[in-house]
Motif scaffolding. Structure first.
Motif, PDB file in Angstrom:
ATOM      1  N   ARG A 220       0.853  -1.193   0.000  1.00  0.00           N
ATOM      2  CA  ARG A 220       0.000   0.000   0.000  1.00  0.00           C
ATOM      3  C   ARG A 220       0.886   1.238   0.000  1.00  0.00           C
ATOM      4  O   ARG A 220       1.933   1.267   0.651  1.00  0.00           O
ATOM      5  CB  ARG A 220      -0.894   0.009   1.243  1.00  0.00           C
ATOM      6  CG  ARG A 220      -1.936  -1.102   1.220  1.00  0.00           C
ATOM      7  CD  ARG A 220      -2.664  -1.147   2.543  1.00  0.00           C
ATOM      8  NE  ARG A 220      -3.460  -2.379   2.675  1.00  0.00           N
ATOM      9  CZ  ARG A 220      -4.726  -2.480   2.275  1.00  0.00           C
ATOM     10  NH1 ARG A 220      -5.341  -1.455   1.726  1.00  0.00           N
ATOM     11  NH2 ARG A 220      -5.373  -3.621   2.415  1.00  0.00           N
ATOM     12  N   ASN A 221       0.477   2.242  -0.752  1.00  0.00           N
ATOM     13  CA  ASN A 221       1.150   3.549  -0.769  1.00  0.00           C
ATOM     14  C   ASN A 221       2.596   3.490  -1.256  1.00  0.00           C
ATOM     15  O   ASN A 221       3.434   4.263  -0.807  1.00  0.00           O
ATOM     16  CB  ASN A 221       1.124   4.182   0.630  1.00  0.00           C
ATOM     17  CG  ASN A 221      -0.284   4.324   1.154  1.00  0.00           C
ATOM     18  OD1 ASN A 221      -1.195   4.706   0.405  1.00  0.00           O
ATOM     19  ND2 ASN A 221      -0.482   3.994   2.423  1.00  0.00           N
ATOM     20  N   ILE A 222       2.898   2.555  -2.124  1.00  0.00           N
ATOM     21  CA  ILE A 222       4.243   2.554  -2.723  1.00  0.00           C
ATOM     22  C   ILE A 222       4.238   3.534  -3.887  1.00  0.00           C
ATOM     23  O   ILE A 222       3.341   3.503  -4.738  1.00  0.00           O
ATOM     24  CB  ILE A 222       4.645   1.137  -3.179  1.00  0.00           C
ATOM     25  CG1 ILE A 222       4.865   0.252  -1.946  1.00  0.00           C
ATOM     26  CG2 ILE A 222       5.918   1.182  -4.019  1.00  0.00           C
ATOM     27  CD1 ILE A 222       5.354  -1.143  -2.269  1.00  0.00           C
ATOM     28  N   THR A 223       5.203   4.438  -3.889  1.00  0.00           N
ATOM     29  CA  THR A 223       5.214   5.509  -4.881  1.00  0.00           C
ATOM     30  C   THR A 223       6.474   5.448  -5.741  1.00  0.00           C
ATOM     31  O   THR A 223       7.397   4.676  -5.471  1.00  0.00           O
ATOM     32  CB  THR A 223       5.210   6.887  -4.180  1.00  0.00           C
ATOM     33  OG1 THR A 223       6.467   7.036  -3.497  1.00  0.00           O
ATOM     34  CG2 THR A 223       4.067   6.985  -3.169  1.00  0.00           C
ATOM     35  N   ASP A 226       9.597   5.842  -3.835  1.00  0.00           N
ATOM     36  CA  ASP A 226      10.194   4.625  -3.275  1.00  0.00           C
ATOM     37  C   ASP A 226      11.086   3.950  -4.305  1.00  0.00           C
ATOM     38  O   ASP A 226      12.169   3.445  -3.987  1.00  0.00           O
ATOM     39  CB  ASP A 226       9.093   3.655  -2.816  1.00  0.00           C
ATOM     40  CG  ASP A 226       8.250   4.251  -1.693  1.00  0.00           C
ATOM     41  OD1 ASP A 226       8.842   4.823  -0.769  1.00  0.00           O
ATOM     42  OD2 ASP A 226       7.015   4.134  -1.765  1.00  0.00           O
ATOM     43  N   GLN A 303      -6.676  -0.568  -7.068  1.00  0.00           N
ATOM     44  CA  GLN A 303      -7.205   0.598  -6.357  1.00  0.00           C
ATOM     45  C   GLN A 303      -6.585   0.721  -4.963  1.00  0.00           C
ATOM     46  O   GLN A 303      -6.479   1.812  -4.424  1.00  0.00           O
ATOM     47  CB  GLN A 303      -8.734   0.459  -6.188  1.00  0.00           C
ATOM     48  CG  GLN A 303      -9.512   0.428  -7.497  1.00  0.00           C
ATOM     49  CD  GLN A 303      -9.421   1.748  -8.249  1.00  0.00           C
ATOM     50  OE1 GLN A 303      -9.331   2.822  -7.667  1.00  0.00           O
ATOM     51  NE2 GLN A 303      -9.435   1.670  -9.586  1.00  0.00           N
ATOM     52  N   ARG A 304      -6.196  -0.404  -4.411  1.00  0.00           N
ATOM     53  CA  ARG A 304      -5.694  -0.386  -3.035  1.00  0.00           C
ATOM     54  C   ARG A 304      -4.196  -0.672  -2.970  1.00  0.00           C
ATOM     55  O   ARG A 304      -3.535  -0.328  -1.992  1.00  0.00           O
ATOM     56  CB  ARG A 304      -6.456  -1.416  -2.192  1.00  0.00           C
ATOM     57  CG  ARG A 304      -7.940  -1.074  -2.042  1.00  0.00           C
ATOM     58  CD  ARG A 304      -8.763  -2.294  -1.643  1.00  0.00           C
ATOM     59  NE  ARG A 304      -8.280  -2.875  -0.383  1.00  0.00           N
ATOM     60  CZ  ARG A 304      -8.206  -4.181  -0.141  1.00  0.00           C
ATOM     61  NH1 ARG A 304      -8.558  -5.044  -1.092  1.00  0.00           N
ATOM     62  NH2 ARG A 304      -7.799  -4.620   1.020  1.00  0.00           N
ATOM     63  N   PHE A 305      -3.654  -1.309  -3.991  1.00  0.00           N
ATOM     64  CA  PHE A 305      -2.232  -1.671  -3.968  1.00  0.00           C
ATOM     65  C   PHE A 305      -1.469  -0.989  -5.105  1.00  0.00           C
ATOM     66  O   PHE A 305      -2.043  -0.704  -6.156  1.00  0.00           O
ATOM     67  CB  PHE A 305      -2.048  -3.184  -4.106  1.00  0.00           C
ATOM     68  CG  PHE A 305      -2.463  -3.956  -2.872  1.00  0.00           C
ATOM     69  CD1 PHE A 305      -1.554  -4.195  -1.851  1.00  0.00           C
ATOM     70  CD2 PHE A 305      -3.764  -4.428  -2.750  1.00  0.00           C
ATOM     71  CE1 PHE A 305      -1.930  -4.900  -0.723  1.00  0.00           C
ATOM     72  CE2 PHE A 305      -4.152  -5.133  -1.622  1.00  0.00           C
ATOM     73  CZ  PHE A 305      -3.239  -5.364  -0.603  1.00  0.00           C
ATOM     74  N   SER A 306      -0.220  -0.744  -4.846  1.00  0.00           N
ATOM     75  CA  SER A 306       0.652  -0.257  -5.917  1.00  0.00           C
ATOM     76  C   SER A 306       2.003  -0.931  -5.724  1.00  0.00           C
ATOM     77  O   SER A 306       2.248  -1.599  -4.721  1.00  0.00           O
ATOM     78  CB  SER A 306       0.798   1.264  -5.850  1.00  0.00           C
ATOM     79  OG  SER A 306       1.287   1.651  -4.574  1.00  0.00           O
TER      80      SER A 306
END
Ligand SMILES: [Zn+2]
Length: 341
Positions: A220-223, A226, A303-306
């Motif tokens: 979650r919230n990997i951008t 990162d 939608q929830r994972f990246s």
């Protein structure tokens, strides 16, 4: 008769002293002490002698016999002793000599680099995941957003097997799908090292088999931040803390957005040389944010994972680090090359 015995003894002893080996000794024994030897026949003839001569001749014959037997035994021992001396001389063992050095093996240069890369990612929390080298068309292309009509498929000239839809993987990326399907919806950080195959014209820069290290982080919230941080840190750990990196926009079907990472050329320090094509930069790896379609194929809700993924070639990095100018050297098994690492 006595003279004959003298003659027999003298001749036999003369012969005996010329003998040099066991075979000759045995032949001599048969000739001079055997049942049909002149000496033994003398014993047979004793009965025909006048009575008063018998004891004298008989005693003398026995003396000759004993003398020959003793001489035979002495000669045999002398020969054995000589043979033993010769073998001790010729096979002499000097235990004070230093031993012969044992040829020690060493790691293949690609494995050296591979281990270094894997160790760095291990330190950053990435686990190693091994996946198969024989793949299906589905995993190698379809699930990675490379459908049959996709122009990117022309990039990979593939070794197909005689079984329809089964091929040698052209990249380590199908491992992404395998590992995601195994662990979804857990977050994951893995590197996938391994051999890839492409139906290429072999040249100094291209081989039909080569290693790749794939990397994948999903959570979650990997951008993209990162991705940049992780890969820049990797470059510093592999090439030294001073090395500068840059990211260029690129395109891969299974990542969006996609980038390629360069490091400042460590040969010329960024001034420009033949290795970096006067640009001052060396391309090290391709990377990007995992395409939503690929995430979904792996079992994650985009939608929830990246996540981010990257791929690099240990042979290419080895070539840069050690100034190897021909990729064919890696699989030639030429010790003159391999022993330099
Ligand atoms: Zn350069």
């Amino acid at each position: 008769m006595l003279a004959a015995l003298e003659q027999i003894q003298q001749q036999a002893l003369e012969e005996l002293h010329t003998l040099q080996d066991e075979d000759a000794l045995q032949r001599w024994k048969v000739t001079h002490l055997g049942r049909n030897s002149p000496l033994m026949r003398t014993f047979d003839q004793l009965g025909a002698l006048p009575k008063e001569e018998r004891p004298l001749i008989g005693r003398r014959a026995n003396e000759v016999k004993r003398a020959l037997e003793e001489a035979f035994e002495a000669r045999r021992q002398a020969l054995q002793q000589a043979a033993l001396q010769r073998s001790l001389q010729s096979e002499r063992l000097d235990v004070t000599l230093p031993g012969r050095p044992i040829a020690r093996g060493r790691l293949h240069p690609t494995n050296l680099t591979l281990r270094q890369i894997v160790r760095i990612f291990n330190e950053m929390g990435f686990q190693v995941y091994r996946s198969r080298e024989v793949e299906t068309d589905e995993y190698n292309f379809e699930l990675l957003n490379i459908p049959a009509h996709h122009p990117a498929r022309d990039l990979w000239d593939t070794f197909y097997t005689t079984t329809p839809g089964v091929l040698l993987r052209t990249h380590t990326s199908p491992g992404q799908i395998h590992v995601m399907r195994q662990y979804a919806p857990q977050p994951l950080r893995v590197v996938l090292p391994g051999m890839c195959y492409r139906y290429e014209q072999v040249s100094a820069r291209k081989e039909t088999q080569f290693n790749q290290v794939e990397g994948l982080a999903v959570g979650r919230n990997i951008t993209f931040g990162d991705l940049k941080g992780t890969l820049s840190d990797f470059a510093r750990r592999l090439f030294g803390p001073q090395v500068r990196t840059r990211f260029r926009a690129s395109h891969f079907p299974f990542t969006e957005p996609s980038a390629e990472m360069d490091i400042e050329c460590f040969l010329c320090g960024g001034w420009g040389c033949s290795v970096c094509a006067q640009s001052g930069w060396l391309e090290i790896l391709g990377a990007g944010m995992v395409h939503p379609l690929v995430l979904r194929n792996g079992g994650y809700d985009p939608q929830r994972f990246s996540g981010f993924a990257f791929g690099l070639g240990p042979e290419r990095i080895t070539m840069l680090k050690y100034h190897v100018d021909d990729i064919r050297l890696f699989w030639n098994n030429d010790l003159r090359f391999l022993e330099q690492f």
